[in-house]
Design a protein around this motif. Sequence first.
Motif, PDB file in Angstrom:
ATOM      1  N   HIS A  21     -32.645 -23.080 -14.366  1.00 60.67           N
ATOM      2  CA  HIS A  21     -32.584 -23.018 -15.832  1.00 60.67           C
ATOM      3  C   HIS A  21     -33.372 -24.174 -16.450  1.00 60.67           C
ATOM      4  O   HIS A  21     -33.381 -24.337 -17.667  1.00 60.67           O
ATOM      5  CB  HIS A  21     -31.135 -23.024 -16.303  1.00 60.67           C
ATOM      6  CG  HIS A  21     -30.368 -24.256 -15.927  1.00 60.67           C
ATOM      7  ND1 HIS A  21     -30.001 -24.541 -14.636  1.00 60.67           N
ATOM      8  CD2 HIS A  21     -29.920 -25.290 -16.670  1.00 60.67           C
ATOM      9  CE1 HIS A  21     -29.355 -25.698 -14.601  1.00 60.67           C
ATOM     10  NE2 HIS A  21     -29.297 -26.171 -15.830  1.00 60.67           N
ATOM     11  N   CYS A  62     -27.116 -29.930 -12.134  1.00 62.18           N
ATOM     12  CA  CYS A  62     -27.182 -30.195 -13.581  1.00 62.18           C
ATOM     13  C   CYS A  62     -25.800 -30.101 -14.232  1.00 62.18           C
ATOM     14  O   CYS A  62     -25.029 -29.174 -13.981  1.00 62.18           O
ATOM     15  CB  CYS A  62     -28.130 -29.187 -14.213  1.00 62.18           C
ATOM     16  SG  CYS A  62     -28.206 -29.318 -16.011  1.00 62.18           S
ATOM     17  N   GLU A  64     -25.495 -29.922 -17.506  1.00 62.72           N
ATOM     18  CA  GLU A  64     -25.745 -29.223 -18.785  1.00 62.72           C
ATOM     19  C   GLU A  64     -25.464 -30.113 -19.992  1.00 62.72           C
ATOM     20  O   GLU A  64     -24.956 -29.649 -21.015  1.00 62.72           O
ATOM     21  CB  GLU A  64     -24.926 -27.923 -18.846  1.00 62.72           C
ATOM     22  CG  GLU A  64     -25.302 -26.954 -17.729  1.00 62.72           C
ATOM     23  CD  GLU A  64     -24.328 -25.790 -17.576  1.00 62.72           C
ATOM     24  OE1 GLU A  64     -23.711 -25.403 -18.580  1.00 62.72           O
ATOM     25  OE2 GLU A  64     -24.201 -25.270 -16.452  1.00 62.72           O
ATOM     26  N   CYS A  65     -25.808 -31.389 -19.865  1.00 65.46           N
ATOM     27  CA  CYS A  65     -25.544 -32.329 -20.969  1.00 65.46           C
ATOM     28  C   CYS A  65     -26.643 -32.301 -22.027  1.00 65.46           C
ATOM     29  O   CYS A  65     -26.435 -32.725 -23.158  1.00 65.46           O
ATOM     30  CB  CYS A  65     -25.375 -33.747 -20.432  1.00 65.46           C
ATOM     31  SG  CYS A  65     -26.907 -34.506 -19.841  1.00 65.46           S
ATOM     32  N   GLY A  66     -27.839 -31.868 -21.649  1.00 69.49           N
ATOM     33  CA  GLY A  66     -28.933 -31.756 -22.617  1.00 69.49           C
ATOM     34  C   GLY A  66     -29.749 -33.024 -22.829  1.00 69.49           C
ATOM     35  O   GLY A  66     -30.690 -33.020 -23.620  1.00 69.49           O
ATOM     36  N   ARG A  69     -33.519 -32.761 -22.270  1.00 72.95           N
ATOM     37  CA  ARG A  69     -34.166 -31.925 -23.276  1.00 72.95           C
ATOM     38  C   ARG A  69     -34.670 -32.766 -24.452  1.00 72.95           C
ATOM     39  O   ARG A  69     -35.770 -32.549 -24.955  1.00 72.95           O
ATOM     40  CB  ARG A  69     -33.150 -30.900 -23.773  1.00 72.95           C
ATOM     41  CG  ARG A  69     -33.664 -29.952 -24.784  1.00 72.95           C
ATOM     42  CD  ARG A  69     -32.511 -29.083 -25.258  1.00 72.95           C
ATOM     43  NE  ARG A  69     -32.967 -27.818 -25.757  1.00 72.95           N
ATOM     44  CZ  ARG A  69     -32.178 -26.834 -26.109  1.00 72.95           C
ATOM     45  NH1 ARG A  69     -30.881 -26.971 -25.993  1.00 72.95           N
ATOM     46  NH2 ARG A  69     -32.670 -25.718 -26.577  1.00 72.95           N
ATOM     47  N   TRP A  79     -35.742 -25.895 -21.269  1.00 77.10           N
ATOM     48  CA  TRP A  79     -34.307 -26.063 -21.005  1.00 77.10           C
ATOM     49  C   TRP A  79     -33.550 -24.877 -21.578  1.00 77.10           C
ATOM     50  O   TRP A  79     -33.759 -24.490 -22.717  1.00 77.10           O
ATOM     51  CB  TRP A  79     -33.846 -27.343 -21.698  1.00 77.10           C
ATOM     52  CG  TRP A  79     -32.520 -27.908 -21.283  1.00 77.10           C
ATOM     53  CD1 TRP A  79     -32.330 -28.973 -20.470  1.00 77.10           C
ATOM     54  CD2 TRP A  79     -31.211 -27.463 -21.678  1.00 77.10           C
ATOM     55  NE1 TRP A  79     -30.988 -29.223 -20.327  1.00 77.10           N
ATOM     56  CE2 TRP A  79     -30.271 -28.310 -21.056  1.00 77.10           C
ATOM     57  CE3 TRP A  79     -30.742 -26.425 -22.485  1.00 77.10           C
ATOM     58  CZ2 TRP A  79     -28.911 -28.161 -21.215  1.00 77.10           C
ATOM     59  CZ3 TRP A  79     -29.371 -26.271 -22.639  1.00 77.10           C
ATOM     60  CH2 TRP A  79     -28.475 -27.132 -22.008  1.00 77.10           C
ATOM     61  N   ARG A  80     -32.673 -24.339 -20.793  1.00 76.67           N
ATOM     62  CA  ARG A  80     -31.731 -23.328 -21.313  1.00 76.67           C
ATOM     63  C   ARG A  80     -30.451 -23.451 -20.513  1.00 76.67           C
ATOM     64  O   ARG A  80     -30.427 -24.090 -19.460  1.00 76.67           O
ATOM     65  CB  ARG A  80     -32.325 -21.920 -21.194  1.00 76.67           C
ATOM     66  CG  ARG A  80     -32.616 -21.492 -19.781  1.00 76.67           C
ATOM     67  CD  ARG A  80     -33.128 -20.064 -19.694  1.00 76.67           C
ATOM     68  NE  ARG A  80     -33.620 -19.733 -18.367  1.00 76.67           N
ATOM     69  CZ  ARG A  80     -32.864 -19.409 -17.336  1.00 76.67           C
ATOM     70  NH1 ARG A  80     -31.556 -19.360 -17.464  1.00 76.67           N
ATOM     71  NH2 ARG A  80     -33.387 -19.137 -16.158  1.00 76.67           N
ATOM     72  N   PHE A  81     -29.382 -22.859 -21.011  1.00 77.30           N
ATOM     73  CA  PHE A  81     -28.164 -22.834 -20.228  1.00 77.30           C
ATOM     74  C   PHE A  81     -28.358 -21.863 -19.061  1.00 77.30           C
ATOM     75  O   PHE A  81     -29.124 -20.892 -19.182  1.00 77.30           O
ATOM     76  CB  PHE A  81     -26.973 -22.376 -21.080  1.00 77.30           C
ATOM     77  CG  PHE A  81     -26.442 -23.461 -21.989  1.00 77.30           C
ATOM     78  CD1 PHE A  81     -25.772 -24.552 -21.459  1.00 77.30           C
ATOM     79  CD2 PHE A  81     -26.626 -23.390 -23.358  1.00 77.30           C
ATOM     80  CE1 PHE A  81     -25.288 -25.562 -22.282  1.00 77.30           C
ATOM     81  CE2 PHE A  81     -26.150 -24.394 -24.189  1.00 77.30           C
ATOM     82  CZ  PHE A  81     -25.485 -25.483 -23.646  1.00 77.30           C
ATOM     83  N   GLY A  87     -23.603 -22.067 -13.202  1.00 78.45           N
ATOM     84  CA  GLY A  87     -23.633 -23.422 -13.721  1.00 78.45           C
ATOM     85  C   GLY A  87     -22.369 -24.186 -13.384  1.00 78.45           C
ATOM     86  O   GLY A  87     -21.644 -23.840 -12.447  1.00 78.45           O
TER      87      GLY A  87
END
Length: 93
Positions: A21, A62, A64-66, A69, A79-81, A87
């Motif tokens: 992702h 990951c 998924e904290c962003g 990005r 970046w995407r979920f 995930g």
Amino acid sequence: MSVKVEDKLFLNRYRVDEESHLRIIDYTLCLKECPDQPCLYICPANVYKLDRDRISVSYEGCLECGSCRIGCPHFNIEWRFPQGGYGIRHKFG
Ligand code: SF4
Ligand code: SF4
């Protein structure tokens, strides 16, 4: 008693998608235009590593904290979920 970040990360569980992702859009730009390479330092899960002059992306870990990005000064990270059902899953306690 203080709890280390590594101990907290150990509680996380992942369902890993075969497809990443996260994607670096232009590797040449990383080499030529980004001397500080902040992605190597801002990711709390060490997803980005330098592998013989090229940034590798271990998307499996990951959180998924962003951060990457917005932390890439060249907006060079797509970046995407992860797709639904994949995930990270956070486990508390
Ligand atoms: S911060 Fe962005 S441009 Fe710089 S090395 Fe990382 S991905 Fe490449
Ligand atoms: S979203 Fe967060 S954990 Fe995932 S790669 Fe980017 S900085 Fe690392």
